[in-house]
Design an enzyme around this catalytic site. Structure first.
Site, PDB file in Angstrom:
ATOM      1  N   HIS A  77       0.846  -1.204   0.000  1.00 18.77           N
ATOM      2  CA  HIS A  77       0.000   0.000   0.000  1.00 18.77           C
ATOM      3  C   HIS A  77       0.875   1.245   0.000  1.00 18.77           C
ATOM      4  O   HIS A  77       2.067   1.180   0.310  1.00 18.77           O
ATOM      5  CB  HIS A  77      -0.898   0.040   1.248  1.00 18.77           C
ATOM      6  CG  HIS A  77      -2.099  -0.844   1.173  1.00 18.77           C
ATOM      7  ND1 HIS A  77      -2.079  -2.160   1.552  1.00 18.77           N
ATOM      8  CD2 HIS A  77      -3.375  -0.589   0.750  1.00 18.77           C
ATOM      9  CE1 HIS A  77      -3.276  -2.692   1.376  1.00 18.77           C
ATOM     10  NE2 HIS A  77      -4.090  -1.765   0.882  1.00 18.77           N
TER      11      HIS A  77
ATOM     12  N   LYS B  45      -0.594   4.807   4.565  1.00 20.91           N
ATOM     13  CA  LYS B  45      -1.509   3.870   5.242  1.00 20.91           C
ATOM     14  C   LYS B  45      -1.024   3.602   6.669  1.00 20.91           C
ATOM     15  O   LYS B  45       0.146   3.302   6.886  1.00 20.91           O
ATOM     16  CB  LYS B  45      -1.611   2.558   4.458  1.00 20.91           C
ATOM     17  CG  LYS B  45      -2.604   1.599   5.074  1.00 20.91           C
ATOM     18  CD  LYS B  45      -2.939   0.443   4.157  1.00 20.91           C
ATOM     19  CE  LYS B  45      -3.824  -0.601   4.849  1.00 20.91           C
ATOM     20  NZ  LYS B  45      -5.116  -0.079   5.280  1.00 20.91           N
TER      21      LYS B  45
HETATM   22  P1  NAD Z   1      -7.339   9.301   4.825  1.00 21.44           P
HETATM   23  O1  NAD Z   1      -6.242   9.477   5.849  1.00 21.44           O
HETATM   24  O2  NAD Z   1      -7.182   9.893   3.473  1.00 21.44           O
HETATM   25  O3  NAD Z   1      -8.720   9.850   5.451  1.00 21.44           O
HETATM   26  C1  NAD Z   1      -9.107   9.648   6.784  1.00 21.44           C
HETATM   27  C2  NAD Z   1     -10.078  10.748   7.150  1.00 21.44           C
HETATM   28  O4  NAD Z   1     -10.620  10.509   8.448  1.00 21.44           O
HETATM   29  C3  NAD Z   1      -9.411  12.158   7.199  1.00 21.44           C
HETATM   30  O5  NAD Z   1     -10.179  13.044   6.372  1.00 21.44           O
HETATM   31  C4  NAD Z   1      -9.513  12.539   8.677  1.00 21.44           C
HETATM   32  O6  NAD Z   1      -9.678  13.935   8.874  1.00 21.44           O
HETATM   33  C5  NAD Z   1     -10.791  11.790   9.048  1.00 21.44           C
HETATM   34  N1  NAD Z   1     -10.991  11.698  10.490  1.00 21.44           N
HETATM   35  C6  NAD Z   1     -10.082  11.656  11.493  1.00 21.44           C
HETATM   36  N2  NAD Z   1     -10.697  11.673  12.686  1.00 21.44           N
HETATM   37  C7  NAD Z   1     -12.037  11.747  12.438  1.00 21.44           C
HETATM   38  C8  NAD Z   1     -13.194  11.820  13.263  1.00 21.44           C
HETATM   39  N3  NAD Z   1     -13.110  11.853  14.596  1.00 21.44           N
HETATM   40  N4  NAD Z   1     -14.400  11.846  12.655  1.00 21.44           N
HETATM   41  C9  NAD Z   1     -14.525  11.841  11.303  1.00 21.44           C
HETATM   42  N5  NAD Z   1     -13.463  11.803  10.466  1.00 21.44           N
HETATM   43  C10 NAD Z   1     -12.230  11.748  11.036  1.00 21.44           C
HETATM   44  O7  NAD Z   1      -7.584   7.728   4.734  1.00 21.44           O
HETATM   45  P2  NAD Z   1      -8.314   6.906   3.544  1.00 21.44           P
HETATM   46  O8  NAD Z   1      -7.305   6.444   2.570  1.00 21.44           O
HETATM   47  O9  NAD Z   1      -9.527   7.642   3.091  1.00 21.44           O
HETATM   48  O10 NAD Z   1      -8.730   5.590   4.368  1.00 21.44           O
HETATM   49  C11 NAD Z   1      -9.597   5.670   5.490  1.00 21.44           C
HETATM   50  C12 NAD Z   1      -9.744   4.299   6.110  1.00 21.44           C
HETATM   51  O11 NAD Z   1     -10.379   3.428   5.177  1.00 21.44           O
HETATM   52  C13 NAD Z   1      -8.436   3.609   6.510  1.00 21.44           C
HETATM   53  O12 NAD Z   1      -8.664   2.871   7.708  1.00 21.44           O
HETATM   54  C14 NAD Z   1      -8.181   2.649   5.354  1.00 21.44           C
HETATM   55  O13 NAD Z   1      -7.409   1.520   5.730  1.00 21.44           O
HETATM   56  C15 NAD Z   1      -9.594   2.244   5.014  1.00 21.44           C
HETATM   57  N6  NAD Z   1      -9.831   1.770   3.650  1.00 21.44           N
HETATM   58  C16 NAD Z   1     -10.730   0.759   3.524  1.00 21.44           C
HETATM   59  C17 NAD Z   1     -11.107   0.317   2.267  1.00 21.44           C
HETATM   60  C18 NAD Z   1     -12.185  -0.733   2.154  1.00 21.44           C
HETATM   61  O14 NAD Z   1     -12.551  -1.125   1.027  1.00 21.44           O
HETATM   62  N7  NAD Z   1     -12.755  -1.180   3.278  1.00 21.44           N
HETATM   63  C19 NAD Z   1     -10.515   0.887   1.131  1.00 21.44           C
HETATM   64  C20 NAD Z   1      -9.598   1.916   1.284  1.00 21.44           C
HETATM   65  C21 NAD Z   1      -9.266   2.365   2.556  1.00 21.44           C
END
Ligand code: NAD
Length: 229
Positions: free
Chosen positions: A138, A142
């Site tokens: 990744h 991440k």
């Molecule tokens: P990212 O770091 O780009 O975004 C995370 C967001 O969460 C940020 O905008 C941050 O401000 C926000 N955040 C932090 N604290 C918060 C709170 N208290 N309330 C609301 N929002 C808050 O990360 P990303 O790449 O968008 O990934 C997010 C998550 O999704 C990670 O855990 C990643 O592993 C997971 N993910 C899962 C899948 C899937 O298919 N299940 C796919 C991609 C990513």
């Protein structure tokens, strides 16, 4: 239907922009600044919301999902890294009598890989000479390693009855959206099953499909339920 977007990073922004294609109107967005400790989930915000899609952080998920469930809002959880505290979240959802879909990977083909890995584990569980490995790669931002998908694939091997050790390794570099290989290595051959994401939109579409599916349902579900796998 009205959708609440929780987390406004790489995934949250995609969910927001693709929501209308799936028949959703975006009713609100919660991010780090507006939702410390889950405090952004207010009666005003929740009014008229049918379902929330959460791609935030593990801490944010653990704080926010119980509040959404208590407000009667169905939730799709894509965030990873909180699974060690799954029992706590499940308990809160069950007590509230709401509906939740959780998946470490919402892409359709990764879920097909999950089913294939279970079957491969079953077919090779008694072939002692074959050792299994999982490698995931990744982007460097991440937070969790190994990925939630790698852990999901290890559980698929276990479901297939593969009980030997599995070497799990991670790479964090550059901009890789997500690549997973499950391999089986024997004395003279290797079987490798690989899933490669080219565009994160595949996760957002899968999560939005799950969001439509979970509205009106009660319980704790995974993509296996949504996709009928
Ligand atoms: P990212 O770091 O780009 O975004 C995370 C967001 O969460 C940020 O905008 C941050 O401000 C926000 N955040 C932090 N604290 C918060 C709170 N208290 N309330 C609301 N929002 C808050 O990360 P990303 O790449 O968008 O990934 C997010 C998550 O999704 C990670 O855990 C990643 O592993 C997971 N993910 C899962 C899948 C899937 O298919 N299940 C796919 C991609 C990513």
């Amino acid at each position: 239907m009205r959708l609440l977007v929780v987390g406004h990073g790489r995934m949250g922004r995609l969910v927001e922009s693709l929501a209308p294609e799936h028949g959703f109107e975006v009713a609100g967005v919660l991010d780090r600044g507006s939702n410390p400790g889950g405090s952004g989930v207010t009666p005003d915000l929740c009014r008229g919301v049918d379902v929330a899609v959460d791609f935030s952080t593990a801490e944010a998920t653990l704080a926010t999902v119980p509040k959404l469930a208590a407000a009667g809002i169905a939730v799709v959880v894509g965030t990873t890294g909180w699974q060690a505290r799954e029992a706590e979240l499940r308990d809160a959802v069950e007590r509230a009598g709401s509906g939740v879909v959780v998946a470490a990977n919402f892409s359709r083909a990764a879920n097909v890989l999950d089913a294939l890995v279970e079957q491969a584990g079953r077919l090779l569980r008694d072939a002692e000479a074959y050792g299994a490995f999982i490698h995931e790669a990744h982007h460097q931002a991440k937070k969790d390693a190994p990925s939630g998908t790698a852990l999901m694939l290890r559980r698929a091997l276990e479901r297939g009855g593969y009980a030997r050790g599995v070497d799990v390794s991670s790479t964090r570099a550059g901009f890789i959206p997500g690549t997973h290989t499950v391999g089986f290595d024997g004395p003279a051959e290797t079987l490798a099953l690989t899933h490669t994401v080219r565009d994160r939109a595949t996760f957002a579409h899968g999560a939005l499909e799950a969001a439509r599916w979970v509205v009106g349902r009660r319980g704790w579900f995974t993509t296996r339920d949504v996709l009928g796998l």
